[in-house]
Design a protein around this motif. Sequence first.
Motif, PDB file in Angstrom:
ATOM      1  N   TYR A 125       0.951  -1.243   0.146  1.00 16.06           N
ATOM      2  CA  TYR A 125      -0.006  -0.063  -0.054  1.00 16.06           C
ATOM      3  C   TYR A 125       0.948   0.948   0.465  1.00 16.06           C
ATOM      4  O   TYR A 125       1.654   1.605   0.923  1.00 16.06           O
ATOM      5  CB  TYR A 125      -0.781  -0.238   1.143  1.00 16.06           C
ATOM      6  N   ASP A 126       0.512   2.205  -1.080  1.00 13.55           N
ATOM      7  CA  ASP A 126       1.137   3.353  -0.907  1.00 13.55           C
ATOM      8  C   ASP A 126       0.483   4.726  -0.171  1.00 13.55           C
ATOM      9  O   ASP A 126       1.287   5.229   0.828  1.00 13.55           O
ATOM     10  CB  ASP A 126       1.225   3.877  -2.106  1.00 13.55           C
ATOM     11  N   ASP A 127      -1.073   4.148  -0.116  1.00 11.99           N
ATOM     12  CA  ASP A 127      -1.217   4.947   0.982  1.00 11.99           C
ATOM     13  C   ASP A 127      -2.301   4.782   1.018  1.00 11.99           C
ATOM     14  O   ASP A 127      -3.643   3.540   0.513  1.00 11.99           O
ATOM     15  CB  ASP A 127      -1.996   6.586  -0.162  1.00 11.99           C
ATOM     16  N   ILE A 128      -3.327   4.859   2.531  1.00 15.72           N
ATOM     17  CA  ILE A 128      -4.082   4.585   2.795  1.00 15.72           C
ATOM     18  C   ILE A 128      -5.798   5.561   3.172  1.00 15.72           C
ATOM     19  O   ILE A 128      -5.625   6.860   3.465  1.00 15.72           O
ATOM     20  CB  ILE A 128      -4.222   4.014   3.972  1.00 15.72           C
ATOM     21  N   VAL A 129      -6.704   5.438   2.430  1.00 14.98           N
ATOM     22  CA  VAL A 129      -8.045   6.156   2.882  1.00 14.98           C
ATOM     23  C   VAL A 129      -8.687   5.883   4.449  1.00 14.98           C
ATOM     24  O   VAL A 129      -9.229   4.440   4.608  1.00 14.98           O
ATOM     25  CB  VAL A 129      -8.706   5.914   2.144  1.00 14.98           C
ATOM     26  N   VAL A 130      -8.569   6.295   5.050  1.00 13.33           N
ATOM     27  CA  VAL A 130      -8.931   6.146   6.640  1.00 13.33           C
ATOM     28  C   VAL A 130     -11.081   6.856   6.403  1.00 13.33           C
ATOM     29  O   VAL A 130     -11.234   8.098   6.343  1.00 13.33           O
ATOM     30  CB  VAL A 130      -8.464   6.756   7.258  1.00 13.33           C
ATOM     31  N   ARG A 131     -11.529   5.991   6.505  1.00  9.59           N
ATOM     32  CA  ARG A 131     -12.820   6.321   7.053  1.00  9.59           C
ATOM     33  C   ARG A 131     -13.295   6.733   7.988  1.00  9.59           C
ATOM     34  O   ARG A 131     -12.579   6.679   9.115  1.00  9.59           O
ATOM     35  CB  ARG A 131     -13.572   5.312   6.900  1.00  9.59           C
ATOM     36  N   GLY A 132     -13.865   8.095   7.449  1.00  6.11           N
ATOM     37  CA  GLY A 132     -14.771   8.902   8.743  1.00  6.11           C
ATOM     38  C   GLY A 132     -13.226  10.063   8.616  1.00  6.11           C
ATOM     39  O   GLY A 132     -13.834  11.113   9.735  1.00  6.11           O
ATOM     40  N   ALA A 133     -12.530  10.194   7.891  1.00  3.57           N
ATOM     41  CA  ALA A 133     -11.602  11.549   7.922  1.00  3.57           C
ATOM     42  C   ALA A 133     -11.515  12.223   6.863  1.00  3.57           C
ATOM     43  O   ALA A 133     -10.988  13.290   6.905  1.00  3.57           O
ATOM     44  CB  ALA A 133     -10.406  10.803   8.405  1.00  3.57           C
ATOM     45  N   GLY A 134     -13.025  12.370   6.344  1.00  2.40           N
ATOM     46  CA  GLY A 134     -13.897  13.173   5.561  1.00  2.40           C
ATOM     47  C   GLY A 134     -13.912  12.313   4.025  1.00  2.40           C
ATOM     48  O   GLY A 134     -14.510  10.819   4.193  1.00  2.40           O
ATOM     49  N   PRO A 135     -14.658  12.869   3.512  1.00  2.00           N
ATOM     50  CA  PRO A 135     -15.918  12.070   2.156  1.00  2.00           C
ATOM     51  C   PRO A 135     -14.790  10.974   1.196  1.00  2.00           C
ATOM     52  O   PRO A 135     -13.582  11.761   1.359  1.00  2.00           O
ATOM     53  CB  PRO A 135     -16.427  13.598   1.177  1.00  2.00           C
ATOM     54  N   VAL A 136     -14.946  10.552   1.140  1.00  2.00           N
ATOM     55  CA  VAL A 136     -13.985   9.287   1.015  1.00  2.00           C
ATOM     56  C   VAL A 136     -14.116   9.112  -0.810  1.00  2.00           C
ATOM     57  O   VAL A 136     -12.068   9.091  -1.009  1.00  2.00           O
ATOM     58  CB  VAL A 136     -14.411   7.651   0.945  1.00  2.00           C
ATOM     59  N   ALA A 137     -14.035   9.798  -1.411  1.00  2.00           N
ATOM     60  CA  ALA A 137     -14.685  10.050  -3.122  1.00  2.00           C
ATOM     61  C   ALA A 137     -13.452  10.869  -3.479  1.00  2.00           C
ATOM     62  O   ALA A 137     -11.976  11.614  -3.491  1.00  2.00           O
ATOM     63  CB  ALA A 137     -15.397  10.640  -3.537  1.00  2.00           C
ATOM     64  N   ARG A 138     -13.102  11.933  -2.197  1.00  2.00           N
ATOM     65  CA  ARG A 138     -12.085  12.623  -2.167  1.00  2.00           C
ATOM     66  C   ARG A 138     -11.225  12.494  -1.839  1.00  2.00           C
ATOM     67  O   ARG A 138      -9.515  13.124  -2.210  1.00  2.00           O
ATOM     68  CB  ARG A 138     -12.492  14.689  -1.099  1.00  2.00           C
TER      69      ARG A 138
END
Length: 164
Positions: A125-138
């Motif tokens: 993984y190069d990057d991780i999207v954390v749910r709840g830290a802002g809109p997932v799409a953005r």
Amino acid sequence: MPGQALWGSVVGESRWPRRRPRPGDPVHHSYGWREFALAPGSVVRRIDPDALPTLAAHLSQGATARGALRRAAEVRPGGTVFVTGAARGVGRSGGRIARRLGARRGVGDTGSERKAVRLRAEPGYDDIVVRGAGPVARRLRRAAPDGIDVLLDAVGGERLAAAR
């Protein structure tokens, strides 16, 4: 039941002094978790130790991720893969398997920064999207500015909509 082996897929080492699989070969069978199992050769399958990141990935979660990325999604060299539920069973293998299949970039999704720190430290993984830290799409657009080529989705919901 007490005293019986836990049922499920197992990865182990062949000890049978026959030609195939050879003693020492990594093998897979479904005779349950036990120290030793005497199983017919027809149900014991030799596994390629280099096909997946770890031998444990040959168990159901790793096999699910590999099948989805190799057969269903057909990860192509240079692509970007987004894996939802990256800290869970299928997701833990998903990033590494995508890399082995030639993906250039892996982006995962998880529910906490604590899990994200751990996932960033592991290969895949190069990057991780954390749910709840802002809109997932953005957050996904920021993590994969050129878009994604493959989605391995084991969660659904907002992440599925964001990946479109």
